[in-house]
Design a protein around this motif. Sequence first.
Motif, PDB file in Angstrom:
ATOM      1  N   PHE A 125       0.830  -1.205   0.000  1.00  0.00           N
ATOM      2  CA  PHE A 125       0.000   0.000   0.000  1.00  0.00           C
ATOM      3  C   PHE A 125       0.863   1.254   0.000  1.00  0.00           C
ATOM      4  O   PHE A 125       0.582   2.213  -0.729  1.00  0.00           O
ATOM      5  CB  PHE A 125      -0.918  -0.021   1.232  1.00  0.00           C
ATOM      6  CG  PHE A 125      -1.688   1.250   1.433  1.00  0.00           C
ATOM      7  CD1 PHE A 125      -2.800   1.536   0.661  1.00  0.00           C
ATOM      8  CD2 PHE A 125      -1.286   2.169   2.395  1.00  0.00           C
ATOM      9  CE1 PHE A 125      -3.501   2.724   0.843  1.00  0.00           C
ATOM     10  CE2 PHE A 125      -1.981   3.351   2.585  1.00  0.00           C
ATOM     11  CZ  PHE A 125      -3.100   3.630   1.800  1.00  0.00           C
ATOM     12  N   ARG A 126       1.921   1.272   0.805  1.00  0.00           N
ATOM     13  CA  ARG A 126       2.789   2.442   0.869  1.00  0.00           C
ATOM     14  C   ARG A 126       3.475   2.682  -0.469  1.00  0.00           C
ATOM     15  O   ARG A 126       3.581   3.832  -0.931  1.00  0.00           O
ATOM     16  CB  ARG A 126       3.822   2.268   1.974  1.00  0.00           C
ATOM     17  CG  ARG A 126       3.224   2.242   3.369  1.00  0.00           C
ATOM     18  CD  ARG A 126       4.239   1.826   4.412  1.00  0.00           C
ATOM     19  NE  ARG A 126       5.244   2.853   4.625  1.00  0.00           N
ATOM     20  CZ  ARG A 126       6.534   2.697   4.410  1.00  0.00           C
ATOM     21  NH1 ARG A 126       6.986   1.550   3.954  1.00  0.00           N
ATOM     22  NH2 ARG A 126       7.389   3.666   4.642  1.00  0.00           N
TER      23      ARG A 126
ATOM     24  N   ALA B 221       2.477   1.694  -3.519  1.00  0.00           N
ATOM     25  CA  ALA B 221       1.498   2.128  -4.514  1.00  0.00           C
ATOM     26  C   ALA B 221       1.061   3.564  -4.267  1.00  0.00           C
ATOM     27  O   ALA B 221       0.894   4.347  -5.213  1.00  0.00           O
ATOM     28  CB  ALA B 221       0.283   1.199  -4.493  1.00  0.00           C
ATOM     29  N   THR B 222       0.901   3.924  -3.000  1.00  0.00           N
ATOM     30  CA  THR B 222       0.505   5.294  -2.670  1.00  0.00           C
ATOM     31  C   THR B 222       1.579   6.290  -3.077  1.00  0.00           C
ATOM     32  O   THR B 222       1.289   7.340  -3.676  1.00  0.00           O
ATOM     33  CB  THR B 222       0.224   5.413  -1.162  1.00  0.00           C
ATOM     34  OG1 THR B 222      -0.818   4.504  -0.798  1.00  0.00           O
ATOM     35  CG2 THR B 222      -0.182   6.825  -0.791  1.00  0.00           C
ATOM     36  N   ALA B 223       2.830   5.972  -2.770  1.00  0.00           N
ATOM     37  CA  ALA B 223       3.929   6.879  -3.123  1.00  0.00           C
ATOM     38  C   ALA B 223       4.019   7.057  -4.633  1.00  0.00           C
ATOM     39  O   ALA B 223       4.177   8.191  -5.121  1.00  0.00           O
ATOM     40  CB  ALA B 223       5.243   6.340  -2.571  1.00  0.00           C
TER      41      ALA B 223
ATOM     42  N   THR C  37       1.651   6.654  -6.894  1.00  0.00           N
ATOM     43  CA  THR C  37       0.482   7.367  -7.412  1.00  0.00           C
ATOM     44  C   THR C  37       0.571   8.855  -7.122  1.00  0.00           C
ATOM     45  O   THR C  37       0.308   9.702  -8.000  1.00  0.00           O
ATOM     46  CB  THR C  37      -0.802   6.785  -6.795  1.00  0.00           C
ATOM     47  OG1 THR C  37      -0.862   5.383  -7.065  1.00  0.00           O
ATOM     48  CG2 THR C  37      -2.028   7.463  -7.375  1.00  0.00           C
ATOM     49  N   ILE C  38       0.926   9.212  -5.900  1.00  0.00           N
ATOM     50  CA  ILE C  38       1.047  10.633  -5.544  1.00  0.00           C
ATOM     51  C   ILE C  38       2.125  11.299  -6.389  1.00  0.00           C
ATOM     52  O   ILE C  38       1.944  12.432  -6.873  1.00  0.00           O
ATOM     53  CB  ILE C  38       1.345  10.775  -4.050  1.00  0.00           C
ATOM     54  CG1 ILE C  38       0.150  10.286  -3.219  1.00  0.00           C
ATOM     55  CG2 ILE C  38       1.668  12.221  -3.704  1.00  0.00           C
ATOM     56  CD1 ILE C  38       0.398  10.286  -1.729  1.00  0.00           C
TER      57      ILE C  38
ATOM     58  N   CYS D 124       6.536   9.699   2.074  1.00  0.00           N
ATOM     59  CA  CYS D 124       5.658   8.575   2.417  1.00  0.00           C
ATOM     60  C   CYS D 124       6.287   7.701   3.494  1.00  0.00           C
ATOM     61  O   CYS D 124       5.603   7.185   4.381  1.00  0.00           O
ATOM     62  CB  CYS D 124       5.346   7.746   1.170  1.00  0.00           C
ATOM     63  SG  CYS D 124       4.146   8.517   0.069  1.00  0.00           S
TER      64      CYS D 124
ATOM     65  N   LEU E 259       3.634   7.962   6.406  1.00  0.00           N
ATOM     66  CA  LEU E 259       2.814   6.758   6.510  1.00  0.00           C
ATOM     67  C   LEU E 259       3.465   5.780   7.476  1.00  0.00           C
ATOM     68  O   LEU E 259       4.680   5.570   7.433  1.00  0.00           O
ATOM     69  CB  LEU E 259       2.633   6.103   5.138  1.00  0.00           C
ATOM     70  CG  LEU E 259       1.831   6.908   4.111  1.00  0.00           C
ATOM     71  CD1 LEU E 259       1.727   6.137   2.810  1.00  0.00           C
ATOM     72  CD2 LEU E 259       0.445   7.236   4.643  1.00  0.00           C
TER      73      LEU E 259
END
Length: 417
Positions: free
Chosen positions: A27-28, A30-32, A34-35, A156, A160
Amino acid sequence: MREVREWTARATRIMHKRRDPVVVQTFRSATAATIAYVIALRLSPEAAPLTAPLTALLVVQVTLYATLTNGFRRVNAVVTGVLVAIAFSLLVGLTWWSLAMLLVAALVVGRLVRVEEYVPEVAISAMLVLGVTTVGDTAWARVVETLIGATVGLACNLLLAPPVWVEEAGESIEDLARRLRQLMLRMGEEAAGGTPVDRAAERLHEARRLDHDIVEVDAALRQAEDSLRLNPRVQDSVLHRVVMRTGLDTLEICTVVLRVLARSLTDLAKEREPKPLFEAETGAALEQLLSEIADAVVSFAVLVTTHLSTSAESAEERLAAELRTAAGTRDKLALLLREEAERDPGHWQLPGAVLTEVNRILDELDTEHRTRRLFEELDRVSREQRARMPRLTRLRERLGVTEQLWRNRAGFDGRSR
């Protein structure tokens, strides 16, 4: 009711997966990525700024400690690789020979900028970026995208909550203890009867293969130790690291001693073939002793991987009781072995070695021995911290944070846990 139970079990599995470190890290990452891509869409002239999410994925570390200690070297490696790729894209573009020259140049430059273990990552980043970099004025937009991805990746990691790998390391330690237990049980069963030499040698090979298991457990524990360092979600991380590390050290010593015991039983089988290794009563006592020690090894592993104080006290009491029982059986075995040696004085060395080796395992598992070992390791870690961070140590002393207060706050009150 059955549907309710199934729904509850499904919900439990989902919640467990949500806390799973692999899921958290995925999740971390993918989030990084995407952002970084969203920000790059606004700041980069490129229609598809893929370098930004690519850099973010490369920068995101597994643990916060790794981010602060290795993250900047990794950012340096990624940025260097991107710059090398941009230079090549402006000059020659992507061909088979330019790719070869790119890899050589990236590896050489990586050594010059001192990114240490991330030298291969310079070449990897350069190769990947060259494939998505166009020739011309837009190539320099990759620098901006790289900086965006690096910044987002570091942010992140800091913002996060990073995953904690303690549970996985604990499972690895307990699995190692169970494998030790199974081997001890087989050795005890065979020692009580007539053990052929080839079967005893097979147990020796199994004991040697446990060394590879220890290497894997050590890798899992190192990852857990990194996840505890500087992690705001964990209090008293030093105590957790020391407890698990010293626990693994004890299991490693037990593994070595068990391998020596397997060697002694193998030599004894060669010497006494085709006769049994021991007389019936002695063999039964040895089988019982190895079974009791095997149970104590598992209890020890549960003790060092348990963090709740009430559960730790229960595990410690169970371990102490099992060690007392094993000590009584050991004394009985010692008398039987002495009687055998008196009847056959020419062959006492190997049975005596067997007794010495089981004594060594019991000594390593002893709770008082573990308490001393923990205090020694905590003192060593404290000395290293004072040497590395003298200013922080002086500040703690001015605030009145003594070592004893720290230990009491961590719940370490002199017991083995």
